[in-house]
Design a protein around this motif. Structure first.
Motif, mmCIF file in Angstrom:
data_model
loop_
_atom_site.group_PDB
_atom_site.id
_atom_site.type_symbol
_atom_site.label_atom_id
_atom_site.label_comp_id
_atom_site.label_asym_id
_atom_site.label_seq_id
_atom_site.Cartn_x
_atom_site.Cartn_y
_atom_site.Cartn_z
ATOM 1 N N HIS A 4 0.895 -1.292 0.116
ATOM 2 C CA HIS A 4 0.062 0.090 -0.145
ATOM 3 C C HIS A 4 0.879 1.046 -0.100
ATOM 4 C CE1 HIS A 4 -2.876 2.839 1.407
ATOM 5 N NE2 HIS A 4 -2.287 3.432 2.331
ATOM 6 N N ASN A 5 1.907 1.475 0.812
ATOM 7 C CA ASN A 5 2.842 2.482 1.030
ATOM 8 C C ASN A 5 3.408 2.517 -0.220
ATOM 9 O OD1 ASN A 5 2.161 2.844 3.606
ATOM 10 N ND2 ASN A 5 3.954 1.982 4.675
ATOM 11 N N GLN A 6 3.928 1.444 -1.001
ATOM 12 C CA GLN A 6 4.513 1.749 -2.316
ATOM 13 C C GLN A 6 3.457 2.327 -3.459
ATOM 14 O OE1 GLN A 6 7.602 1.579 -3.280
ATOM 15 N NE2 GLN A 6 7.611 1.149 -5.459
ATOM 16 N N THR A 7 2.381 1.906 -3.383
ATOM 17 C CA THR A 7 1.332 2.584 -4.078
ATOM 18 C C THR A 7 1.306 3.614 -4.038
ATOM 19 O OG1 THR A 7 0.529 0.299 -4.555
ATOM 20 C CG2 THR A 7 -0.890 2.407 -5.342
ATOM 21 N N LEU A 8 1.098 4.182 -2.608
ATOM 22 C CA LEU A 8 1.058 5.535 -2.326
ATOM 23 C C LEU A 8 1.963 6.591 -2.750
ATOM 24 C CD1 LEU A 8 -0.981 7.555 -0.624
ATOM 25 C CD2 LEU A 8 0.140 6.948 1.406
#
Length: 223
Positions: free
Chosen positions: A199-203
């Protein structure tokens, strides 16, 4: 760091096992009771080895404490080192995955570190922890610099806040009080934390909000 005094009369295999047992026992004892309240005798008793082995391997209780922190954080420090290699493109996802796997395997780490740096009751323990954290922060600075040199940073962002943004995104869920973790659905388990890393990577890549352009927004209002 380690000062060897004398030589215990055990085989090398037994010595290696004793060292590992001491690290494991020290993690548990330090996280449950704090640096000041745990004696080397108690750690040795919990590890099932002679207390002299602490002095042999680590020199002192402080040396053992330093080894516990350093060896627990070693995978993250090593990943930072890989990522700041000039021939390697920094990989935020790999770094977060490495960090979260380390936390999943050592959920006691926040309990071990936070009281030391927040209360500062023991200057020796405080110096050990902050020294290791400073080392990681210096590596993170070089990591951000590598991104900037490779033109991977959004030019609209303030460079002074880049490290804060990334560190906050990655670390806050781990350091948040238990109540907030429960409310936000955070569990210090590998599957949950690796999902958070994705999720953090996509964000990081796509941003949080999908804003319409001004022209599209105006057009939509008249339809």
């Amino acid at each position: 760091m380690t000062t060897r005094i004398g030589r215990p009369k055990q085989s090398n295999k037994h010595q290696d096992s004793a060292r590992g047992h001491l690290i494991t026992a020290a993690k548990r004892c330090f996280s449950e009771q704090g640096f000041d309240k745990v004696s080397t005798r108690k750690i040795a008793l919990s590890a099932g080895v002679d207390a002299a082995m602490i002095r042999y391997y680590f020199g002192s209780k402080a040396g053992l404490f330093e080894a516990v922190i350093e060896e627990t954080l070693a995978p993250v420090i090593e990943q930072f080192q890989v990522d700041i290699d000039p021939n390697t493109t920094p990989d935020p996802l790999r770094l977060m995955q490495t960090y979260y796997r380390m936390i999943a395997n050592n959920p006691m780490l926040p309990k071990l570190i936070l009281p030391v740096i927040s209360q500062q009751d023991n200057p020796q323990a405080f110096g050990i922890v902050t020294g290791i954290i400073d080392n990681i922060l210096k590596r993170s600075e070089k990591w951000i610099e590598a991104f900037e040199q490779q033109k991977h940073i959004n030019p609209n962002l303030n460079p002074a806040w880049l490290r804060l943004s990334f560190v906050s995104l990655m670390i806050f869920p781990i350091l948040a009080p238990k109540y907030l973790q429960q409310q936000l659905g955070v569990e210090l388990k590998e599957d949950c934390l690796l999902s958070l890393a994705d999720h953090n990577q996509t964000l990081l890549e796509q941003g949080l909000f999908a804003f319409q352009s001004a022209s599209n927004k105006k057009k939509g209002e008249h339809e």
